[in-house]
Design an enzyme around this catalytic site. Structure first.
Site, PDB file in Angstrom:
ATOM      1  N   ASP A 167     -84.752  59.934  12.345  1.00 55.80           N
ATOM      2  CA  ASP A 167     -85.384  59.656  13.732  1.00 55.80           C
ATOM      3  C   ASP A 167     -85.738  58.151  13.639  1.00 55.80           C
ATOM      4  OD1 ASP A 167     -87.371  59.746  15.895  1.00 55.80           O
ATOM      5  OD2 ASP A 167     -88.367  61.542  14.850  1.00 55.80           O
ATOM      6  N   GLU A 218     -83.189  53.606  16.505  1.00 53.83           N
ATOM      7  CA  GLU A 218     -82.797  52.701  17.486  1.00 53.83           C
ATOM      8  C   GLU A 218     -82.566  51.086  16.836  1.00 53.83           C
ATOM      9  OE1 GLU A 218     -84.496  56.018  19.136  1.00 53.83           O
ATOM     10  OE2 GLU A 218     -85.599  54.456  18.115  1.00 53.83           O
ATOM     11  N   ASP A 231     -87.570  61.840  22.944  1.00 50.70           N
ATOM     12  CA  ASP A 231     -89.009  62.350  23.427  1.00 50.70           C
ATOM     13  C   ASP A 231     -89.079  62.457  24.929  1.00 50.70           C
ATOM     14  OD1 ASP A 231     -89.341  62.426  20.575  1.00 50.70           O
ATOM     15  OD2 ASP A 231     -90.514  60.498  20.570  1.00 50.70           O
TER      16      ASP A 231
END
Length: 943
Positions: free
Chosen positions: A554, A557, A631
């Protein structure tokens, strides 16, 4: 002496060709052109390297020599040193392979790529299209780069990763490539002309217009009374137009990050508020303006009293972007109103625009990057889109075959708070006989103050190894969430930091996260080889040793601080082990995936790695890594946007993609929905339609915030939503012989599973802009329904073939658009004429074998399909341990041929029954046969 002079002349003519202005040199694998130019803004040296007959690597620099920089993206070990030639004609140098011609102007350096017959596929902009400007970051001098190519009017562009503005064909559009939650940027573009461009650069990149979007003060602005200077911004408490907190003139709507939101009126109570910007815009130029809306909360935009952006929603902490265009005339006033209702506390909103650009220039293929040592791209030619993607993977690495269980159904939620909750959910699926293969443990299984420790909170997870063993005992796998984030108090942080392998600006700035009163953390530097090894060693010690099967990477980025400005994001993640974050801004997810893939294979080389990551980059496929779309919101427009997002991601060369079925971030009306309410009805229908779509994606997973996403929690078992979701879950497993064969094709044939229609029907220009239906493998056309209460939708049936309705077997002629029925419980599916569709027995998980397979043969055209099988969880397929059975249907003789089985593997089913179902245009002629197959050639004739 004369002989030596002759030899010297021959050598010079063979290796160095000179002209009055420029020269070129033949190298082992291509040519280098040196242009006699003193302009440092254009290229001086241009290098072409032959990677294969179809792939030409182009590098360009304004310097005297090329930099010696190792690519993070490419993996090819050799270039092609023979079977191509170089010649000089007039002022051009021509490099010719068996399939591709590159013609380079010795005057300008402009390159034209053609096929072997001389048909131009791609041409650099007149004059070469290479633009350099100096940049210096953290002491390193480099260049800001742009490469422009010509593009004919009938060309279409795809790829660029996965973005959320519901754009599909990028021709004439603009896209900024950076990594962000829900946005995955991959610098690869594929053309409808059957070529691709891989742009080997890791910095902030722009496709299309290289300019950044500018604030509204580029227009003349007038408030709602007509006064020049700004729009009227009205801040209403509780949305009450009579309870105005502030009303002021604003020349920009720029509240897009944690810094700019400070410009809102001080102490304005955002909860239940309403803000309206109202007035007029007056353009200074005539033409098409490209607008971008950045929004969280509920947002609607009106132009001249008409809705130009229908209401869109996104949760307060996770904004989204939406783009639209408006044709405007210089000096003409246009009324504008932006109605914004923040959803929660301080939220984010922005509206910016790009002023008009000449249409011909806007429609060109342009790539701009903030920082790099040189222009560096690969031209990749193919006879069809699959060959282009094959070329992309030749350069960046082959896709792995995912473990078979990963092709089944995954259940997840945000989050299972205890091991009992997780095991209870899995038990419920097994007791209800709903197929499932993977259960996911999301974040926060660790002690509250120990993020990054990889420890389990003993109060909630008293026996982690026992939990994993219990999952395995129920014939399922468990995936666990791991972040590159570490609280600075953890031993893992300290071990990494001691080696200098942490980004610790966030620690120095005392940035606190959202847990309890907030904790301070840093992210590790995945660009460091040593850090990658330590990161894996820590995971191995605490997690893999307990039997964890797969990894959910997760915030890759990396999302160190959500909603930080672009500049502060760079400051939070610099320097990397390789250089500044400005230069290496976009590739973090790639090197993070490398850490896990290399790490797991180093300790257990036989067990297939599986990673799911929220971000990605070119080359991700070689690390057995899939990406999900982050998300996303729970709105119908979000569901629709996933179709185009997934298709473009697939055409970026990475075959495995998935999404949160039902959306992650939930509107409050769904959280609070009561049984029998309209909101509950819509919630169930949204999840049903999304689940139907998700069943035909490369990976099939349900996940999101409350309400819980288990099928039995979404609706009772007598409800059509429940029945439909169970039906498509079971259908997915019945189609496993087909789906797993597609997985095999991604590796051995460089195939793409989720396919925009343009991939299979490139000659049909009607498919160029169809973003809401697609092929799932070669045979199944999927047409999701994404409108509330819709029971029909328009479907385009591509020409050059005819189709069968999967449910009714109705025969439909291609080359037309039809309105088709789409009842609540069914998604429109159509099978291509000539298809051979293998379907297995009902199973509850992929460990169960499907000895009996039904071959659905859709007659009317010749067809073929190859069934692929292997051991499912190990890497023996790399050593040749797999089997294939090829099926061929001949329409002229009405004969199905089952060829001799090729290959073998441990545990292979040697004797099986094939049930052949011939499906004909005339349903009365449908026939069913059974064949006992032992691996030998069989022929079955339709009578």
């Amino acid at each position: 002496m004369k002989r030596n002079h002759l030899v010297l002349m021959i050598l010079l003519s063979a290796f160095v060709f000179t002209g009055c202005k420029s020269s070129f040199k033949k190298t082992d694998d291509g040519i280098v052109i040196t242009l006699n130019k003193g302009d440092k803004k254009t290229a001086k040296n241009i290098r072409l390297q032959v990677i294969s007959d179809d792939i030409i690597h182009v590098s360009a620099t304004p310097d005297d020599k090329f930099p010696n920089t190792k690519s993070l993206v490419t993996t090819y070990k050799e270039t092609q040193t023979s079977e191509w030639n170089v010649s000089e004609e007039h002022d051009n140098v021509i490099l010719k392979t068996a399939t591709t011609i590159a013609t380079i102007s010795l005057t300008t350096g402009e390159i034209i790529f053609s096929d072997i017959n001389g048909k131009v596929l791609l041409a650099e902009n007149k004059g070469g299209g290479k633009i350099f400007s100096n940049i210096e970051v953290e002491g390193k001098k480099a260049y800001t780069l742009q490469q422009i190519f010509e593009s004919p009017a009938d060309e279409a562009f795809y790829g660029l990763g996965q973005h959320q503005a519901d754009e599909f064909n990028y021709k004439g559009r603009n896209e900024e490539l950076f990594q962000y939650n829900t946005k995955v940027s991959v610098p690869f573009i594929m053309s409808s002309k059957n070529y691709g461009i891989l742009w080997d650069n890791y910095s902030l990149t722009r496709f299309g217009d290289p300019r950044p979007y500018m604030n509204l003060d580029q227009f003349k602005l007038y408030d709602k009374t007509g006064k020049e200077g700004g729009l009227t911004a009205t801040y209403m408490i509780n949305g009450d137009s009579k309870n105005i907190f502030a009303e002021r003139s604003e020349s920009t709507i720029d509240y897009e990050n944690l810094e700019t939101v400070k410009n809102f009126p001080k102490d304005f109570p955002f909860h239940n508020s309403n803000i309206i910007w109202d007035g007029e815009l007056e353009a200074k130029e005539t033409g098409k303006y490209h607008f971008i809306l950045y929004y969280a909360g509920y947002t609607t935009i009106y132009m001249d009293g008409q809705v130009i952006v229908p209401e869109r929603w996104r949760t307060a902490w996770n904004p989204n972007s939406y783009k639209f265009t408006v044709n405007m005339k210089a000096g003409e006033k246009r009324k504008i109103k932006l109605n914004w209702k923040p959803d929660g506390g301080i939220s984010y909103i922005g509206l910016k625009a790009l002023s008009p650009k000449d249409t011909e220039e806007q429609n060109k293929l342009s790539l701009w990057s903030e920082m790099g040592d040189q222009i560096d791209y690969y031209f990749i030619r193919g006879n069809n889109p699959d060959e282009v993607i094959k070329g992309y993977r030749t350069v960046t690495g082959k896709a792995q075959i995912m473990p078979k269980w990963a092709m089944g159904f995954w259940q997840s939620r945000e989050r299972y708070k205890t091991q009992d909750e997780l095991l209870t959910a899995l038990k419920e699926y097994r007791q209800r006989h709903i197929p499932i293969d993977n259960i996911v443990l999301d974040w926060s299984y660790w002690p509250e103050d120990a993020w990054g420790s990889h420890d389990f909170d003993a109060a909630r997870f008293p026996d982690p190894k026992g939990m994993v063993d219990s999952v395995h005992a129920m014939d399922a796998k468990i995936m666990i969430s791991v972040w590159p984030k570490f609280y600075y108090t953890t031993d893992n942080y300290k071990a990494l930091d001691e080696k200098g392998w942490m980004y610790n600006r966030a620690v120095k700035d005392s940035i606190r996260d959202w847990i309890s009163s907030g904790y301070i953390a840093g992210f590790y530097d995945a660009y460091s080889e040593g850090a990658r090894k330590m990161f894996w060693d820590q995971m191995n010690e605490k997690l893999y040793s307990k039997g964890i099967d797969a990894w959910w990477m997760d915030a890759s980025e990396p999302d160190i601080l959500s909603n930080a400005s672009m500049q502060y994001r760079k400051e939070l993640s610099t320097p990397t082990a390789l250089g500044s974050s400005t230069e290496y801004f976009n590739a973090y997810a790639l090197v993070n995936a490398m850490a896990i893939y290399d790490g797991q294979r180093s300790v257990n080389p036989d067990n297939r790695v599986f990673l799911l990551t929220r971000s990605g980059f070119a080359g991700l496929q070689r690390y057995s890594t899939a990406t999900w779309s982050g998300d996303i919101g729970t709105r119908w427009e979000d569901m629709k946007a996933q179709i185009s997002a997934g298709l473009n991601f697939a055409m970026s060369g990475i075959p495995y993609w998935t999404m949160d079925i039902g959306g992650f971030c939930v509107e409050k009306r769904y959280e609070q929905a009561k049984e029998g309410s309209e909101d509950m009805k819509e919630w169930r229908e949204l999840n049903t339609r999304w689940f139907q779509f998700g069943a035909f994606c490369p990976l099939f997973r349900s996940h999101g915030q409350y309400p819980y996403r288990e099928i039995y929690n979404l609706a009772p078992e007598n409800h059509p939503a429940y029945k439909s979701m169970v039906y498509y879950d079971k259908l997915r497993y019945r189609m496993m012989p087909y789906i797993y064969s597609l997985a095999g094709m991604t590796h051995f044939n460089d195939y793409t599973i989720m396919r925009a229609l343009v991939m299979d029907f490139t000659a049909d220009s009607n498919t160029y802009n169809i973003s809401d239906q697609y092929m799932f493998g070669p045979n199944i056309m999927v047409c999701p329904v994404y409108t509330y209460k819709a029971t029909s939708r328009d479907v385009y049936f591509p020409e050059s073939t005819n189709w069968y309705d999967f449910e009714t077997q109705e025969y439909i002629a291609g080359g037309k658009t039809m309105k088709v029925v789409a009842p609540y419980e069914r998604i429109p599916l159509y099978i291509k004429e000539g298809a051979i569709l293998p379907m297995g027995d009902d199973i509850q998980h992929t460990k169960e074998q499907q000895a009996n397979i039904t071959l659905k043969v859709y007659t009317g055209k010749d067809g073929e399909f190859t069934l692929y099988e292997d051991e499912g969880t190990n890497y023996n397929y790399e050593k040749g341990a797999y089997s294939t059975i090829k099926f061929l249907y001949n329409e002229a003789t009405k004969t199905l041929t089952i060829e001799e089985r090729k290959g073998e593997y441990s545990g292979m089913i040697k004797d099986r029954t094939f049930r052949i179902e011939f499906i004909s245009k005339d349903k009365k002629k449908n026939q069913i046969w059974e064949v006992k197959y032992t691996g030998e050639l069989e022929k079955i004739k339709l009578i």
